[in-house]
Design a protein around this motif. Sequence first.
Motif, PDB file in Angstrom:
ATOM      1  N   ALA A 172       0.828  -1.200   0.000  1.00  0.00           N
ATOM      2  CA  ALA A 172       0.000   0.000   0.000  1.00  0.00           C
ATOM      3  C   ALA A 172       0.866   1.256   0.000  1.00  0.00           C
ATOM      4  O   ALA A 172       0.550   2.236  -0.699  1.00  0.00           O
ATOM      5  CB  ALA A 172      -0.922  -0.002   1.217  1.00  0.00           C
ATOM      6  N   ALA A 173       1.940   1.252   0.769  1.00  0.00           N
ATOM      7  CA  ALA A 173       2.823   2.417   0.817  1.00  0.00           C
ATOM      8  C   ALA A 173       3.509   2.644  -0.525  1.00  0.00           C
ATOM      9  O   ALA A 173       3.611   3.785  -1.001  1.00  0.00           O
ATOM     10  CB  ALA A 173       3.863   2.231   1.925  1.00  0.00           C
ATOM     11  N   MET A 174       3.976   1.564  -1.153  1.00  0.00           N
ATOM     12  CA  MET A 174       4.630   1.703  -2.453  1.00  0.00           C
ATOM     13  C   MET A 174       3.646   2.187  -3.516  1.00  0.00           C
ATOM     14  O   MET A 174       3.960   3.075  -4.316  1.00  0.00           O
ATOM     15  CB  MET A 174       5.250   0.361  -2.860  1.00  0.00           C
ATOM     16  CG  MET A 174       6.468  -0.038  -2.044  1.00  0.00           C
ATOM     17  SD  MET A 174       7.252  -1.561  -2.631  1.00  0.00           S
ATOM     18  CE  MET A 174       6.068  -2.790  -2.092  1.00  0.00           C
ATOM     19  N   ALA A 175       2.439   1.619  -3.517  1.00  0.00           N
ATOM     20  CA  ALA A 175       1.431   2.009  -4.507  1.00  0.00           C
ATOM     21  C   ALA A 175       1.018   3.466  -4.312  1.00  0.00           C
ATOM     22  O   ALA A 175       0.843   4.204  -5.293  1.00  0.00           O
ATOM     23  CB  ALA A 175       0.219   1.095  -4.411  1.00  0.00           C
ATOM     24  N   THR A 176       0.888   3.901  -3.070  1.00  0.00           N
ATOM     25  CA  THR A 176       0.501   5.290  -2.803  1.00  0.00           C
ATOM     26  C   THR A 176       1.584   6.252  -3.262  1.00  0.00           C
ATOM     27  O   THR A 176       1.295   7.293  -3.870  1.00  0.00           O
ATOM     28  CB  THR A 176       0.233   5.475  -1.308  1.00  0.00           C
ATOM     29  OG1 THR A 176      -0.808   4.577  -0.884  1.00  0.00           O
ATOM     30  CG2 THR A 176      -0.182   6.901  -1.007  1.00  0.00           C
ATOM     31  N   THR A 177       2.840   5.918  -2.981  1.00  0.00           N
ATOM     32  CA  THR A 177       3.938   6.799  -3.386  1.00  0.00           C
ATOM     33  C   THR A 177       4.026   6.920  -4.903  1.00  0.00           C
ATOM     34  O   THR A 177       4.162   8.022  -5.452  1.00  0.00           O
ATOM     35  CB  THR A 177       5.268   6.274  -2.822  1.00  0.00           C
ATOM     36  OG1 THR A 177       5.166   6.128  -1.399  1.00  0.00           O
ATOM     37  CG2 THR A 177       6.403   7.226  -3.136  1.00  0.00           C
ATOM     38  N   VAL A 178       3.939   5.797  -5.589  1.00  0.00           N
ATOM     39  CA  VAL A 178       3.987   5.828  -7.056  1.00  0.00           C
ATOM     40  C   VAL A 178       2.753   6.530  -7.614  1.00  0.00           C
ATOM     41  O   VAL A 178       2.840   7.272  -8.606  1.00  0.00           O
ATOM     42  CB  VAL A 178       4.109   4.395  -7.615  1.00  0.00           C
ATOM     43  CG1 VAL A 178       4.037   4.401  -9.133  1.00  0.00           C
ATOM     44  CG2 VAL A 178       5.414   3.757  -7.157  1.00  0.00           C
ATOM     45  N   GLY A 179       1.597   6.333  -6.975  1.00  0.00           N
ATOM     46  CA  GLY A 179       0.393   7.028  -7.411  1.00  0.00           C
ATOM     47  C   GLY A 179       0.514   8.537  -7.259  1.00  0.00           C
ATOM     48  O   GLY A 179       0.092   9.301  -8.142  1.00  0.00           O
ATOM     49  N   LEU A 180       1.103   9.003  -6.166  1.00  0.00           N
ATOM     50  CA  LEU A 180       1.331  10.437  -5.987  1.00  0.00           C
ATOM     51  C   LEU A 180       2.303  10.968  -7.031  1.00  0.00           C
ATOM     52  O   LEU A 180       2.137  12.085  -7.537  1.00  0.00           O
ATOM     53  CB  LEU A 180       1.874  10.696  -4.579  1.00  0.00           C
ATOM     54  CG  LEU A 180       0.876  10.527  -3.423  1.00  0.00           C
ATOM     55  CD1 LEU A 180       1.597  10.652  -2.080  1.00  0.00           C
ATOM     56  CD2 LEU A 180      -0.241  11.554  -3.519  1.00  0.00           C
ATOM     57  N   LEU A 181       3.307  10.167  -7.351  1.00  0.00           N
ATOM     58  CA  LEU A 181       4.264  10.565  -8.385  1.00  0.00           C
ATOM     59  C   LEU A 181       3.564  10.783  -9.725  1.00  0.00           C
ATOM     60  O   LEU A 181       3.762  11.823 -10.382  1.00  0.00           O
ATOM     61  CB  LEU A 181       5.345   9.497  -8.523  1.00  0.00           C
ATOM     62  CG  LEU A 181       6.223   9.554  -9.777  1.00  0.00           C
ATOM     63  CD1 LEU A 181       7.096  10.791  -9.748  1.00  0.00           C
ATOM     64  CD2 LEU A 181       7.053   8.284  -9.909  1.00  0.00           C
ATOM     65  N   ILE A 182       2.732   9.833 -10.125  1.00  0.00           N
ATOM     66  CA  ILE A 182       2.028   9.946 -11.404  1.00  0.00           C
ATOM     67  C   ILE A 182       1.070  11.133 -11.391  1.00  0.00           C
ATOM     68  O   ILE A 182       0.961  11.890 -12.371  1.00  0.00           O
ATOM     69  CB  ILE A 182       1.278   8.640 -11.707  1.00  0.00           C
ATOM     70  CG1 ILE A 182       2.276   7.481 -11.862  1.00  0.00           C
ATOM     71  CG2 ILE A 182       0.427   8.774 -12.956  1.00  0.00           C
ATOM     72  CD1 ILE A 182       1.627   6.131 -12.029  1.00  0.00           C
ATOM     73  N   THR A 183       0.385  11.332 -10.261  1.00  0.00           N
ATOM     74  CA  THR A 183      -0.557  12.447 -10.150  1.00  0.00           C
ATOM     75  C   THR A 183       0.147  13.797 -10.305  1.00  0.00           C
ATOM     76  O   THR A 183      -0.314  14.684 -11.035  1.00  0.00           O
ATOM     77  CB  THR A 183      -1.289  12.391  -8.801  1.00  0.00           C
ATOM     78  OG1 THR A 183      -1.973  11.143  -8.674  1.00  0.00           O
ATOM     79  CG2 THR A 183      -2.288  13.533  -8.678  1.00  0.00           C
ATOM     80  N   VAL A 184       1.277  13.953  -9.627  1.00  0.00           N
ATOM     81  CA  VAL A 184       2.025  15.212  -9.714  1.00  0.00           C
ATOM     82  C   VAL A 184       2.546  15.426 -11.131  1.00  0.00           C
ATOM     83  O   VAL A 184       2.527  16.557 -11.649  1.00  0.00           O
ATOM     84  CB  VAL A 184       3.174  15.211  -8.691  1.00  0.00           C
ATOM     85  CG1 VAL A 184       4.124  16.389  -8.928  1.00  0.00           C
ATOM     86  CG2 VAL A 184       2.619  15.279  -7.275  1.00  0.00           C
ATOM     87  N   GLN A 185       2.993  14.348 -11.786  1.00  0.00           N
ATOM     88  CA  GLN A 185       3.477  14.468 -13.157  1.00  0.00           C
ATOM     89  C   GLN A 185       2.367  14.932 -14.098  1.00  0.00           C
ATOM     90  O   GLN A 185       2.599  15.737 -15.012  1.00  0.00           O
ATOM     91  CB  GLN A 185       4.031  13.116 -13.636  1.00  0.00           C
ATOM     92  CG  GLN A 185       5.261  12.648 -12.868  1.00  0.00           C
ATOM     93  CD  GLN A 185       6.539  13.220 -13.427  1.00  0.00           C
ATOM     94  OE1 GLN A 185       6.641  14.401 -13.715  1.00  0.00           O
ATOM     95  NE2 GLN A 185       7.545  12.370 -13.581  1.00  0.00           N
ATOM     96  N   ILE A 186       1.156  14.423 -13.880  1.00  0.00           N
ATOM     97  CA  ILE A 186       0.026  14.841 -14.723  1.00  0.00           C
ATOM     98  C   ILE A 186      -0.336  16.287 -14.450  1.00  0.00           C
ATOM     99  O   ILE A 186      -0.552  17.090 -15.382  1.00  0.00           O
ATOM    100  CB  ILE A 186      -1.181  13.908 -14.484  1.00  0.00           C
ATOM    101  CG1 ILE A 186      -0.869  12.495 -14.965  1.00  0.00           C
ATOM    102  CG2 ILE A 186      -2.429  14.451 -15.188  1.00  0.00           C
ATOM    103  CD1 ILE A 186      -1.950  11.482 -14.648  1.00  0.00           C
ATOM    104  N   LEU A 187      -0.414  16.665 -13.182  1.00  0.00           N
ATOM    105  CA  LEU A 187      -0.768  18.047 -12.834  1.00  0.00           C
ATOM    106  C   LEU A 187       0.266  19.038 -13.346  1.00  0.00           C
ATOM    107  O   LEU A 187      -0.079  20.189 -13.666  1.00  0.00           O
ATOM    108  CB  LEU A 187      -0.906  18.177 -11.313  1.00  0.00           C
ATOM    109  CG  LEU A 187      -2.058  17.400 -10.659  1.00  0.00           C
ATOM    110  CD1 LEU A 187      -2.018  17.581  -9.146  1.00  0.00           C
ATOM    111  CD2 LEU A 187      -3.400  17.844 -11.216  1.00  0.00           C
ATOM    112  N   ASP A 188       1.509  18.595 -13.465  1.00  0.00           N
ATOM    113  CA  ASP A 188       2.566  19.485 -13.929  1.00  0.00           C
ATOM    114  C   ASP A 188       2.449  19.785 -15.424  1.00  0.00           C
ATOM    115  O   ASP A 188       3.145  20.674 -15.931  1.00  0.00           O
ATOM    116  CB  ASP A 188       3.937  18.856 -13.634  1.00  0.00           C
ATOM    117  CG  ASP A 188       5.047  19.890 -13.629  1.00  0.00           C
ATOM    118  OD1 ASP A 188       4.757  21.083 -13.398  1.00  0.00           O
ATOM    119  OD2 ASP A 188       6.209  19.515 -13.876  1.00  0.00           O
ATOM    120  N   GLN A 189       1.581  19.049 -16.125  1.00  0.00           N
ATOM    121  CA  GLN A 189       1.404  19.264 -17.558  1.00  0.00           C
ATOM    122  C   GLN A 189       0.140  20.041 -17.896  1.00  0.00           C
ATOM    123  O   GLN A 189      -0.120  20.310 -19.066  1.00  0.00           O
ATOM    124  CB  GLN A 189       1.367  17.898 -18.278  1.00  0.00           C
ATOM    125  CG  GLN A 189       2.588  17.034 -18.045  1.00  0.00           C
ATOM    126  CD  GLN A 189       3.864  17.699 -18.524  1.00  0.00           C
ATOM    127  OE1 GLN A 189       3.884  18.343 -19.571  1.00  0.00           O
ATOM    128  NE2 GLN A 189       4.940  17.536 -17.756  1.00  0.00           N
TER     129      GLN A 189
END
Length: 339
Positions: free
Chosen positions: A261-278
């Motif tokens: 759960a911790a790994m999935a949440t961290t990677v999910g936050l990474l993808i979310t921030v990458q999308i918002l940055d575009q």
Amino acid sequence: MSRAESGVADDRNPASTPTGASPISRNSNPGGTSRNSAIAGVCGTSPASGTSRPSRARFWTFGILRSELLTTFRRWRTLALLGVLAAVPVLVGIAVKMETSDGPSGGRGGGGGGGAGPAFIAQVTNNGLFLVFTALAVTLPFFLPMAVGVVAGDAIAGEANAGTLRYLLVAPAGRTRLLLTKYATVMIFCLAATLVVALSALAVGALLFPLGDPTTISGTRIDFADGLLRALLIAVVVAASLTGLGALGLFVSTLTSSGIAAMATTVGLLITVQILDQIPQLHALQPYFFSHYWLSFADLMREPVYWDDLQKNLGLQALYAAVFGSAAWARFTTKDVTA
């Protein structure tokens, strides 16, 4: 007659135990021997002595950090992540070689006219050193952060899920030192992962393409030694760019007892921030996203070097590390560890 003369041990004075007697301690059970030895091995204490001075002395020789590094880099998951990172430059190099082996497409790629593709890729065919910069530009948006997110997310939650966290906390190191050790391990993994990409790209670039004096983005030519030095500096900057994500992943790891759960949440936050940055409408918030200045390492290949975005990137990572590192410490030091 005193207690010592009568052969009766004074439990207030361990030194008064008569010769031949074998006092029973709380930790003398056979089943706890291996567990105590494992904890002692991490902390540098001797199970027989139980003294705290050797543990403190050996702690400052980075015994706990060494043990944590060995544990992290021996895991098959870590080795698989490093293997994937090392394979990316190989695939990029082979793809560029196959594309430029054709007469027409090779001329088009060598001219640098197609605006698509990662930075520096148009110059790879002329100088294999540029494959290092290209590979870092390819892996930085997702592959490198994903690997760091997996290691950081599993740092605390993985121990809790395996049932080993409370035994580590029995050690004299304490929660703060254990958390610092975990974060130091994540930072060392950031540097190791980045160097794996850079060294793999350098080897592939030397095998498939010619090496020589590189040309900077500004159009000036520098010698090969200076190019290698800048490649090393770029790798260090890329590793430093991941420190904010590492602190974020460590904080998430303190919130749950499930490593997955911790790994999935961290990677999910990474993808979310990458999308918002575009998203253009969020341009006011984007300079505060930890990934916004990641590709600023390209400014190190200018002459003179542009330091503005590099300084903003490193300052932003330091801010994320301070905020989420403090949040992780506040959570971990007050957390009721039951596993």
